[in-house]
Motif scaffolding. Structure first.
Motif, PDB file in Angstrom:
ATOM      1  N   ALA A  35      33.585  52.881  53.769  1.00 17.36           N
ATOM      2  CA  ALA A  35      32.758  51.431  53.859  1.00 17.36           C
ATOM      3  C   ALA A  35      31.281  51.431  53.970  1.00 17.36           C
ATOM      4  N   SER A  36      30.795  50.767  53.131  1.00 16.51           N
ATOM      5  CA  SER A  36      29.061  50.557  53.058  1.00 16.51           C
ATOM      6  C   SER A  36      28.513  51.872  52.768  1.00 16.51           C
ATOM      7  N   GLN A  37      29.301  52.835  52.332  1.00 19.22           N
ATOM      8  CA  GLN A  37      28.577  54.174  51.895  1.00 19.22           C
ATOM      9  C   GLN A  37      28.642  54.443  50.414  1.00 19.22           C
ATOM     10  N   ASP A  38      28.108  55.535  50.155  1.00 12.63           N
ATOM     11  CA  ASP A  38      28.225  55.816  48.728  1.00 12.63           C
ATOM     12  C   ASP A  38      28.184  57.474  48.380  1.00 12.63           C
ATOM     13  N   THR A  39      27.961  58.352  47.427  1.00 14.10           N
ATOM     14  CA  THR A  39      27.904  59.497  47.321  1.00 14.10           C
ATOM     15  C   THR A  39      27.102  60.224  48.103  1.00 14.10           C
ATOM     16  N   LEU A  40      25.990  59.655  48.583  1.00 16.46           N
ATOM     17  CA  LEU A  40      24.988  60.198  49.428  1.00 16.46           C
ATOM     18  C   LEU A  40      25.635  60.678  50.735  1.00 16.46           C
ATOM     19  N   SER A  41      26.753  60.188  51.181  1.00 14.84           N
ATOM     20  CA  SER A  41      27.714  60.619  52.210  1.00 14.84           C
ATOM     21  C   SER A  41      28.257  61.939  52.218  1.00 14.84           C
ATOM     22  N   TRP A  42      28.182  62.320  50.800  1.00 19.91           N
ATOM     23  CA  TRP A  42      28.881  63.696  50.635  1.00 19.91           C
ATOM     24  C   TRP A  42      27.742  64.672  50.340  1.00 19.91           C
ATOM     25  N   HIS A  43      26.396  64.568  50.640  1.00 16.11           N
ATOM     26  CA  HIS A  43      25.476  65.245  50.036  1.00 16.11           C
ATOM     27  C   HIS A  43      25.310  66.818  50.566  1.00 16.11           C
ATOM     28  N   VAL A  97      32.351  44.446  40.442  1.00 17.61           N
ATOM     29  CA  VAL A  97      33.517  44.140  39.390  1.00 17.61           C
ATOM     30  C   VAL A  97      33.288  42.677  39.314  1.00 17.61           C
ATOM     31  N   GLU A  98      33.178  42.349  38.089  1.00 19.59           N
ATOM     32  CA  GLU A  98      32.934  40.817  37.690  1.00 19.59           C
ATOM     33  C   GLU A  98      31.764  40.276  38.550  1.00 19.59           C
ATOM     34  N   ARG A  99      30.865  40.588  39.156  1.00 20.68           N
ATOM     35  CA  ARG A  99      29.740  40.211  39.884  1.00 20.68           C
ATOM     36  C   ARG A  99      30.198  39.841  41.316  1.00 20.68           C
ATOM     37  N   ARG A 100      31.096  40.343  41.845  1.00 26.54           N
ATOM     38  CA  ARG A 100      31.388  39.976  43.103  1.00 26.54           C
ATOM     39  C   ARG A 100      31.858  41.090  43.929  1.00 26.54           C
ATOM     40  N   PRO A 101      31.731  41.293  45.317  1.00 26.05           N
ATOM     41  CA  PRO A 101      32.351  42.256  46.135  1.00 26.05           C
ATOM     42  C   PRO A 101      34.075  42.387  46.011  1.00 26.05           C
ATOM     43  N   THR A 102      34.166  43.757  46.049  1.00 25.72           N
ATOM     44  CA  THR A 102      35.775  43.982  46.148  1.00 25.72           C
ATOM     45  C   THR A 102      36.446  43.716  47.325  1.00 25.72           C
ATOM     46  N   THR A 103      37.423  43.340  47.535  1.00 23.40           N
ATOM     47  CA  THR A 103      38.093  43.118  48.930  1.00 23.40           C
ATOM     48  C   THR A 103      39.413  43.567  48.987  1.00 23.40           C
ATOM     49  N   THR A 104      39.970  44.147  47.909  1.00 24.32           N
ATOM     50  CA  THR A 104      41.337  44.743  47.879  1.00 24.32           C
ATOM     51  C   THR A 104      41.373  46.184  47.429  1.00 24.32           C
ATOM     52  N   THR A 105      42.241  46.892  48.424  1.00 21.63           N
ATOM     53  CA  THR A 105      42.436  48.253  48.154  1.00 21.63           C
ATOM     54  C   THR A 105      42.765  48.605  46.731  1.00 21.63           C
ATOM     55  N   ALA A 106      43.708  47.562  46.446  1.00 22.94           N
ATOM     56  CA  ALA A 106      44.314  48.076  44.790  1.00 22.94           C
ATOM     57  C   ALA A 106      43.201  47.929  43.771  1.00 22.94           C
ATOM     58  N   GLU A 107      42.120  46.797  43.999  1.00 22.52           N
ATOM     59  CA  GLU A 107      41.177  46.916  42.972  1.00 22.52           C
ATOM     60  C   GLU A 107      40.349  48.193  43.072  1.00 22.52           C
ATOM     61  N   PHE A 108      40.175  48.908  43.975  1.00 26.06           N
ATOM     62  CA  PHE A 108      39.457  49.916  44.072  1.00 26.06           C
ATOM     63  C   PHE A 108      40.184  51.237  43.602  1.00 26.06           C
ATOM     64  N   TYR A 126      30.619  43.759  54.324  1.00 27.09           N
ATOM     65  CA  TYR A 126      31.508  42.746  54.867  1.00 27.09           C
ATOM     66  C   TYR A 126      32.702  42.780  54.210  1.00 27.09           C
ATOM     67  N   ALA A 127      32.727  42.912  52.857  1.00 33.32           N
ATOM     68  CA  ALA A 127      33.978  42.836  52.056  1.00 33.32           C
ATOM     69  C   ALA A 127      34.680  44.295  52.316  1.00 33.32           C
ATOM     70  N   ASP A 128      34.053  45.278  52.461  1.00 36.20           N
ATOM     71  CA  ASP A 128      34.574  46.638  52.752  1.00 36.20           C
ATOM     72  C   ASP A 128      35.378  46.440  54.238  1.00 36.20           C
ATOM     73  N   LEU A 129      35.105  45.869  55.157  1.00 36.09           N
ATOM     74  CA  LEU A 129      35.749  45.682  56.292  1.00 36.09           C
ATOM     75  C   LEU A 129      37.141  44.923  55.962  1.00 36.09           C
ATOM     76  N   LEU A 130      36.910  43.902  55.084  1.00 34.18           N
ATOM     77  CA  LEU A 130      37.924  43.024  54.717  1.00 34.18           C
ATOM     78  C   LEU A 130      38.806  43.824  54.043  1.00 34.18           C
ATOM     79  N   THR A 131      38.695  44.772  53.052  1.00 35.79           N
ATOM     80  CA  THR A 131      39.461  45.720  52.642  1.00 35.79           C
ATOM     81  C   THR A 131      40.123  46.806  53.443  1.00 35.79           C
ATOM     82  N   TYR A 132      39.331  47.396  54.218  1.00 40.36           N
ATOM     83  CA  TYR A 132      40.003  48.373  55.195  1.00 40.36           C
ATOM     84  C   TYR A 132      41.048  47.517  55.897  1.00 40.36           C
ATOM     85  N   ALA A 133      40.815  46.420  56.506  1.00 40.80           N
ATOM     86  CA  ALA A 133      41.653  45.925  57.423  1.00 40.80           C
ATOM     87  C   ALA A 133      42.721  45.256  56.656  1.00 40.80           C
ATOM     88  N   GLY A 134      42.669  44.891  55.272  1.00 37.97           N
ATOM     89  CA  GLY A 134      43.784  44.168  54.826  1.00 37.97           C
ATOM     90  C   GLY A 134      44.862  45.153  54.013  1.00 37.97           C
TER      91      GLY A 134
END
Length: 269
Positions: free
Chosen positions: A28-36, A62-73, A181-189
């Motif tokens: 959550a809140s990270q990107d490829t930089l975390s693996w550098h 995706v469709e100009r909105r944050p992702t909030t489900t693991t399924a979409e990722f 914030y959407a990442d936390l919803l995804t993680y918790a959901g």
């Protein structure tokens, strides 16, 4: 800086090396930089591909909105694997990305060699089973950026230097607060508990001793249930490290992941 276009979705990724594919999925809140500090180490023996999930780093929403489900990722990761024609990749997912990795292996067991879950992917029962719920989620929504910087310090291990803590916390604030914030919803959901019986591919955990977000006890309980189902599963603990071990102390993490990957290398289909 390669981009892959999945229809109208622009996905950024980094790729280095040849051999068995490793797909790295950040938290959550990270990107490829975390693996550098990890990519080059493993690229000497593997084909390493690290993805910016939608809305993170250089990837589009995706469709100009944050992702909030693991399924979409999960759907995006699978389309990436198909587009890159990766044969039996090992998916290494951190935190939120660990859940994505396990769910991808559930959806496509014939195509995935296995999963390494880094400080995530335990058998939570949705928001009732994780540390991010109730007032904490509501408070996060008020000021996600300040909350994120504070929480980064709290989830790291006691042996991680203050300099490294500050670097990590600052880098994480580059993420949009809406996406954080959407990442936390995804993680918790994610209610992995309901899907555990579908797991067929090996799942190995690498966890930090000091992680309160996905504790070693949570990982061991989930791993034990997988083992009872006949799934190859073990937990590997890093002493003194926290929730983001691959970024906190890369050398210790890389050595541990070398050990785990050797187990996959020894397994034949």
């Amino acid at each position: 800086m390669p981009y892959l276009y999945l229809d109208d979705l622009r996905l950024y990724y980094e790729e280095e090396g040849d051999g068995q594919p490793l797909v790295l999925i950040h938290g959550a809140s990270q990107d490829t930089l975390s693996w550098h500090d990890n990519i080059r180490h493993f690229a000497t023996r593997y084909r390493v591909l690290a993805i910016d999930l939608p809305g993170h780093g250089k990837s589009a929403l995706v469709e100009r909105r944050p992702t909030t489900t693991t399924a979409e990722f999960t759907g995006v990761v699978w389309r990436f694997i198909e587009a890159k024609q990766l044969r039996e990749p090992i998916i290494i997912g951190h935190s939120l990305g660990a859940g994505v990795a396990i769910m991808t292996s559930i959806e496509h067991p014939e195509a995935i060699k296995g999963v390494v879950a880094v400080c995530g992917g335990a058998a939570f029962r949705g928001s009732a089973g994780v540390s991010y719920q109730g007032d904490l989620l509501r408070n996060t929504q008020i000021n996600a950026t300040d909350w994120l910087e504070t929480i980064f310090h709290s989830v790291l291990g006691r042996t991680t230097s203050l300099e490294r803590r500050r670097e990590m916390a600052f880098d994480a604030t580059r993420c949009s607060p809406y996406v954080s914030y959407a990442d936390l919803l995804t993680y918790a959901g994610l209610n992995l508990y309901e899907a555990m019986h579908k797991v067929r591919r090996p799942v190995h955990w690498i966890v930090g001793e000091d992680d309160w977000s996905t504790t070693p006890a949570m990982a061991r309980a989930t791993s034990a249930q997988f083992a009872a189902q006949g799934v190859d599963s073990e937990v590997h603990e890093l002493k003194g490290l926290g929730h983001i071990p691959h970024w906190e102390q890369p050398d210790a993490f890389n050595a541990m992941l070398d050990t785990v990957l050797a187990k996959f290398d020894a397994v034949e289909r």
